[in-house]
Design an enzyme around this catalytic site. Structure first.
Site, PDB file in Angstrom:
ATOM      1  N   LYS A  13      -8.644 -13.992   8.532  1.00 52.31           N
ATOM      2  CA  LYS A  13      -7.917 -15.111   9.162  1.00 52.31           C
ATOM      3  C   LYS A  13      -7.494 -16.144   8.115  1.00 52.31           C
ATOM      4  O   LYS A  13      -6.352 -16.592   8.116  1.00 52.31           O
ATOM      5  CB  LYS A  13      -8.800 -15.816  10.216  1.00 52.31           C
ATOM      6  CG  LYS A  13      -9.235 -14.941  11.372  1.00 52.31           C
ATOM      7  CD  LYS A  13      -9.970 -15.740  12.442  1.00 52.31           C
ATOM      8  CE  LYS A  13     -11.249 -16.394  11.979  1.00 52.31           C
ATOM      9  NZ  LYS A  13     -12.328 -15.456  11.589  1.00 52.31           N
ATOM     10  N   ARG A 126     -17.362 -11.055  -0.355  1.00 53.06           N
ATOM     11  CA  ARG A 126     -17.027 -12.481  -0.401  1.00 53.06           C
ATOM     12  C   ARG A 126     -18.243 -13.305  -0.821  1.00 53.06           C
ATOM     13  O   ARG A 126     -18.118 -14.307  -1.519  1.00 53.06           O
ATOM     14  CB  ARG A 126     -16.520 -12.938   0.979  1.00 53.06           C
ATOM     15  CG  ARG A 126     -16.015 -14.363   0.993  1.00 53.06           C
ATOM     16  CD  ARG A 126     -15.254 -14.685   2.253  1.00 53.06           C
ATOM     17  NE  ARG A 126     -16.136 -14.997   3.364  1.00 53.06           N
ATOM     18  CZ  ARG A 126     -15.725 -15.238   4.606  1.00 53.06           C
ATOM     19  NH1 ARG A 126     -14.441 -15.147   4.905  1.00 53.06           N
ATOM     20  NH2 ARG A 126     -16.567 -15.534   5.559  1.00 53.06           N
TER      21      ARG A 126
HETATM   22  P1  AMP Z   1     -15.438 -19.932   9.433  1.00 56.92           P
HETATM   23  O1  AMP Z   1     -15.069 -20.523   8.104  1.00 56.92           O
HETATM   24  O2  AMP Z   1     -14.318 -20.000  10.423  1.00 56.92           O
HETATM   25  O3  AMP Z   1     -16.016 -18.547   9.289  1.00 56.92           O
HETATM   26  O4  AMP Z   1     -16.603 -20.862  10.046  1.00 56.92           O
HETATM   27  C1  AMP Z   1     -17.826 -21.030   9.371  1.00 56.92           C
HETATM   28  C2  AMP Z   1     -18.860 -21.630  10.299  1.00 56.92           C
HETATM   29  O5  AMP Z   1     -18.417 -22.917  10.751  1.00 56.92           O
HETATM   30  C3  AMP Z   1     -19.150 -20.836  11.565  1.00 56.92           C
HETATM   31  O6  AMP Z   1     -20.074 -19.782  11.360  1.00 56.92           O
HETATM   32  C4  AMP Z   1     -19.726 -21.934  12.461  1.00 56.92           C
HETATM   33  O7  AMP Z   1     -21.062 -22.250  12.081  1.00 56.92           O
HETATM   34  C5  AMP Z   1     -18.846 -23.140  12.092  1.00 56.92           C
HETATM   35  N1  AMP Z   1     -17.634 -23.201  12.954  1.00 56.92           N
HETATM   36  C6  AMP Z   1     -16.348 -22.980  12.575  1.00 56.92           C
HETATM   37  N2  AMP Z   1     -15.516 -23.132  13.615  1.00 56.92           N
HETATM   38  C7  AMP Z   1     -16.279 -23.462  14.679  1.00 56.92           C
HETATM   39  C8  AMP Z   1     -16.002 -23.719  16.047  1.00 56.92           C
HETATM   40  N3  AMP Z   1     -14.750 -23.658  16.542  1.00 56.92           N
HETATM   41  N4  AMP Z   1     -17.045 -24.027  16.853  1.00 56.92           N
HETATM   42  C9  AMP Z   1     -18.309 -24.090  16.384  1.00 56.92           C
HETATM   43  N5  AMP Z   1     -18.645 -23.828  15.113  1.00 56.92           N
HETATM   44  C10 AMP Z   1     -17.645 -23.513  14.249  1.00 56.92           C
END
Ligand code: AMP
Length: 185
Positions: A13, A126
């Site tokens: 993404k 990663r």
């Molecule tokens: P990502 O970089 O999108 O993989 O997000 C990393 C971490 O941030 C996730 O594993 C969650 O702990 C937190 N996180 C990101 N987006 C959300 C969301 N929409 N709601 C809750 N936690 C989030």
């Protein structure tokens, strides 16, 4: 355009949003980036880290205000890419409410699909390259499970609105980007 990207961790993404933001000239909003940007030693940062570092979703009372505030900023008025939000049906409902209040709507929800063995291999790679605290064996398993139980239902929610377009995210990044460009027209 307002575009939501949905896909499990490691689906690409972030990479694809990075490309599309340049192509469309609209900002890329990553809730993961926003949360990781909270000062780790501040009281709020410690709360945020306690979720992220264990692969758990941060609570809505933290995430929703961050997103709605960002969506209201001038550079988002013409559209944006949402990466990592919404991650639960409750967040999707709150987003719909917020968009409706502003007479906005989503144009498309892109569902990046990747088999789990490919995801795990990508996430471990990663972990070595980016040294992200949440890319460990344990948290990877937790995040994939949360995707399956809490985020996958968001796809059903948007299917009902006929917004979902699925993209094969296991191809190489150039091919995936081509498919995405076709899907957003
Ligand atoms: P990502 O970089 O999108 O993989 O997000 C990393 C971490 O941030 C996730 O594993 C969650 O702990 C937190 N996180 C990101 N987006 C959300 C969301 N929409 N709601 C809750 N936690 C989030």
């Amino acid at each position: 355009m307002r575009i939501v990207f949905i896909g499990p961790p490691g689906a690409g993404k972030g990479t694809q949003c990075g490309r599309l933001t340049e192509r469309l000239g609209i900002p890329h909003l990553s809730t993961g980036e926003m949360l990781r940007g909270t000062e780790r030693n501040s009281p709020l940062g410690k709360i945020v880290a306690s979720y992220i570092d264990h692969g758990r979703l941060a609570p809505d009372y933290l995430v929703l205000p961050i997103v709605t505030q960002r969506l209201s900023e001038a550079d988002c008025l013409g559209g944006c890419l949402l990466d990592g939000f919404p991650r639960t049906v409750n967040q999707a409902e709150k987003l719909d409410q917020f968009l409706a209040e502003n007479a906005w709507k989503l144009d498309v929800v892109l569902n990046l699909t990747v088999p789990s063995e490919v995801l795990i291999a990508r996430l471990l790679q990663r972990a070595e390259q980016e040294n992200r605290a949440d890319d460990t064996d344990e948290t990877i398993a937790a995040r994939l499970e949360i995707f399956r139980t809490q985020t996958a239902p968001v796809l059903d929610y948007y299917q009902q609105q006929k917004l979902v377009k699925s993209i094969d995210g296991s191809k190489n990044p150039d091919e995936v980007f081509e498919l995405i460009c076709q899907a957003v027209g």
